[in-house]
Design a protein around this motif. Structure first.
Motif, PDB file in Angstrom:
ATOM      1  N   ARG A   8      43.767  46.417  75.797  1.00  0.00           N
ATOM      2  CA  ARG A   8      45.036  45.898  76.285  1.00  0.00           C
ATOM      3  C   ARG A   8      45.817  46.997  77.011  1.00  0.00           C
ATOM      4  O   ARG A   8      45.498  48.179  76.908  1.00  0.00           O
ATOM      5  CB  ARG A   8      45.866  45.358  75.117  1.00  0.00           C
ATOM      6  CG  ARG A   8      45.257  44.159  74.414  1.00  0.00           C
ATOM      7  CD  ARG A   8      46.099  43.740  73.223  1.00  0.00           C
ATOM      8  NE  ARG A   8      46.182  44.797  72.222  1.00  0.00           N
ATOM      9  CZ  ARG A   8      46.921  44.709  71.117  1.00  0.00           C
ATOM     10  NH1 ARG A   8      47.632  43.631  70.888  1.00  0.00           N
ATOM     11  NH2 ARG A   8      46.935  45.720  70.250  1.00  0.00           N
ATOM     12  N   GLY A  14      41.478  36.659  80.165  1.00  0.00           N
ATOM     13  CA  GLY A  14      42.650  35.840  79.944  1.00  0.00           C
ATOM     14  C   GLY A  14      42.849  34.812  81.039  1.00  0.00           C
ATOM     15  O   GLY A  14      43.292  33.687  80.781  1.00  0.00           O
ATOM     16  N   THR A  70      43.110  30.692  80.489  1.00  0.00           N
ATOM     17  CA  THR A  70      44.210  29.863  80.992  1.00  0.00           C
ATOM     18  C   THR A  70      43.683  28.737  81.869  1.00  0.00           C
ATOM     19  O   THR A  70      44.137  27.582  81.772  1.00  0.00           O
ATOM     20  CB  THR A  70      45.210  30.718  81.782  1.00  0.00           C
ATOM     21  OG1 THR A  70      45.734  31.727  80.920  1.00  0.00           O
ATOM     22  CG2 THR A  70      46.337  29.877  82.335  1.00  0.00           C
ATOM     23  N   ARG A  87      43.519  41.038  73.001  1.00  0.00           N
ATOM     24  CA  ARG A  87      44.508  40.452  73.918  1.00  0.00           C
ATOM     25  C   ARG A  87      44.199  39.000  74.221  1.00  0.00           C
ATOM     26  O   ARG A  87      45.080  38.132  74.166  1.00  0.00           O
ATOM     27  CB  ARG A  87      44.552  41.268  75.224  1.00  0.00           C
ATOM     28  CG  ARG A  87      45.531  40.756  76.262  1.00  0.00           C
ATOM     29  CD  ARG A  87      45.612  41.698  77.444  1.00  0.00           C
ATOM     30  NE  ARG A  87      44.348  41.799  78.144  1.00  0.00           N
ATOM     31  CZ  ARG A  87      43.977  40.986  79.147  1.00  0.00           C
ATOM     32  NH1 ARG A  87      44.796  40.031  79.545  1.00  0.00           N
ATOM     33  NH2 ARG A  87      42.829  41.145  79.746  1.00  0.00           N
ATOM     34  N   VAL A  88      42.941  38.694  74.529  1.00  0.00           N
ATOM     35  CA  VAL A  88      42.562  37.320  74.842  1.00  0.00           C
ATOM     36  C   VAL A  88      42.587  36.452  73.583  1.00  0.00           C
ATOM     37  O   VAL A  88      42.961  35.278  73.629  1.00  0.00           O
ATOM     38  CB  VAL A  88      41.173  37.274  75.516  1.00  0.00           C
ATOM     39  CG1 VAL A  88      40.813  35.847  75.912  1.00  0.00           C
ATOM     40  CG2 VAL A  88      41.146  38.158  76.759  1.00  0.00           C
ATOM     41  N   ASP A  90      44.651  36.782  71.052  1.00  0.00           N
ATOM     42  CA  ASP A  90      46.057  36.457  70.800  1.00  0.00           C
ATOM     43  C   ASP A  90      46.524  35.330  71.731  1.00  0.00           C
ATOM     44  O   ASP A  90      47.236  34.405  71.303  1.00  0.00           O
ATOM     45  CB  ASP A  90      46.932  37.696  71.004  1.00  0.00           C
ATOM     46  CG  ASP A  90      46.737  38.739  69.916  1.00  0.00           C
ATOM     47  OD1 ASP A  90      46.182  38.391  68.857  1.00  0.00           O
ATOM     48  OD2 ASP A  90      47.133  39.905  70.136  1.00  0.00           O
ATOM     49  N   SER A  91      46.134  35.401  72.995  1.00  0.00           N
ATOM     50  CA  SER A  91      46.515  34.359  73.956  1.00  0.00           C
ATOM     51  C   SER A  91      45.920  33.013  73.567  1.00  0.00           C
ATOM     52  O   SER A  91      46.579  31.969  73.691  1.00  0.00           O
ATOM     53  CB  SER A  91      46.045  34.742  75.366  1.00  0.00           C
ATOM     54  OG  SER A  91      46.669  35.932  75.806  1.00  0.00           O
ATOM     55  N   GLU A 134      47.853  31.447  70.762  1.00  0.00           N
ATOM     56  CA  GLU A 134      49.132  30.957  71.265  1.00  0.00           C
ATOM     57  C   GLU A 134      48.979  29.609  71.955  1.00  0.00           C
ATOM     58  O   GLU A 134      49.873  28.756  71.893  1.00  0.00           O
ATOM     59  CB  GLU A 134      49.750  31.971  72.226  1.00  0.00           C
ATOM     60  CG  GLU A 134      50.243  33.246  71.553  1.00  0.00           C
ATOM     61  CD  GLU A 134      50.731  34.273  72.549  1.00  0.00           C
ATOM     62  OE1 GLU A 134      50.733  33.967  73.765  1.00  0.00           O
ATOM     63  OE2 GLU A 134      51.107  35.386  72.121  1.00  0.00           O
ATOM     64  N   LEU A 135      47.842  29.378  72.594  1.00  0.00           N
ATOM     65  CA  LEU A 135      47.583  28.104  73.254  1.00  0.00           C
ATOM     66  C   LEU A 135      47.242  26.992  72.260  1.00  0.00           C
ATOM     67  O   LEU A 135      47.337  25.816  72.601  1.00  0.00           O
ATOM     68  CB  LEU A 135      46.426  28.257  74.259  1.00  0.00           C
ATOM     69  CG  LEU A 135      46.722  29.063  75.520  1.00  0.00           C
ATOM     70  CD1 LEU A 135      45.452  29.259  76.342  1.00  0.00           C
ATOM     71  CD2 LEU A 135      47.802  28.384  76.363  1.00  0.00           C
TER      72      LEU A 135
END
Length: 251
Positions: free
Chosen positions: A109, A185, A189, A214-215, A217-218, A221-222
């Motif tokens: 990250r 990431g 998305t 990092r990915v 965590d994303s 969140e989604l």
């Protein structure tokens, strides 16, 4: 297992082949391709001003690939300076291009990059960040606060595959996809955005294999509930993560 592989070519084909050899039934669906960035023609000039005390940061394999191609076309070499690669795969790409003195942070990250010991005191130094269109916004202002003159160079652009009629997601469902391997990431998305409201529940219930914290965590969140961090984007790391889940399911 039946993993969906969305990474760009030629890595998509290579990963699918390795997955099949490991006993899986991969579904290939490349969703991303790359083109030359708007600032790529400026790269030789920017690299020409880099001194041994300066740094070049490469944020991805395409950043290295497009930069190396333009240097080779003009008969130029990578300058002698400090190099930072975001991730081991990017580090290997730099090494393959003949670059030495490469540092790869343990944490891929932006936070991992700005924590590197060599990037703490940068007064009088220049930092050139090779990247695609957008992303990694934390690095430049932090390094500038430490005294560096920071320049971006957009060496490539991302082109995501559209799905105007929703057929891609329907095909994934028909193929019995039970897991998805996402290596960035941006791809995460895009996969999420391709799913209609009706398909979101199906998508979020798939096992998701990602390359970094990092990915991961994303993804959470989604709304993804089954996320495994493979701690790398290599075929070996991704398959090892998938195989570990497969073994656990059998127990």
């Amino acid at each position: 297992m039946t993993p969906l592989v969305v990474r760009p070519e030629p890595q998509n084909q290579a990963l699918c082949r390795a997955l099949a050899e490991a006993g899986h039934r991969p579904v290939a669906s490349p969703l991303l391709s790359f083109g030359e960035g708007a600032e790529l023609p400026r790269l030789p000039e920017l690299l020409g001003t880099v001194s041994p005390r300066d740094y070049v940061i490469a944020v991805s394999v395409p950043a290295v690939t497009f930069a190396d191609n333009v240097l080779k076309r003009q008969g130029l070499a990578w300058p002698a300076c400090g190099y930072v690669a975001v991730g081991e795969t990017t580090g290997r790409a730099l090494a393959a291009a003949g670059v030495t003195g490469i540092t790869v942070p343990e944490d891929p990250r932006s936070e991992g990059i700005i924590s590197l010991p060599g990037l703490q005191r940068l007064a009088g130094c220049r930092v050139l960040i090779l990247r695609g269109d957008g992303g990694r916004h934390l690095i430049a202002p932090t390094l500038a606060e430490r005294g560096a003159q920071v320049d971006y160079c957009e060496v490539y652009r991302r082109h995501y595959r559209p799905d105007p009629d929703g057929s891609l997601v329907k095909n994934w469902q028909s193929a019995g996809v039970d897991s998805i391997i996402v290596t960035s990431g941006g791809l995460l998305t895009h996969v999420f955005q391709l799913a209609t409201a009706q398909a979101k529940e199906w998508l979020l219930s798939r096992l998701l294999i990602v390359p970094s914290i990092r990915v991961a965590d994303s993804a959470r969140e989604l709304g993804f509930t089954q996320v495994i961090n493979a701690e790398g984007a290599s075929s070996q790391a991704l398959i090892a993560a998938l195989d570990e889940r497969k073994r656990n399911d059998r127990q």
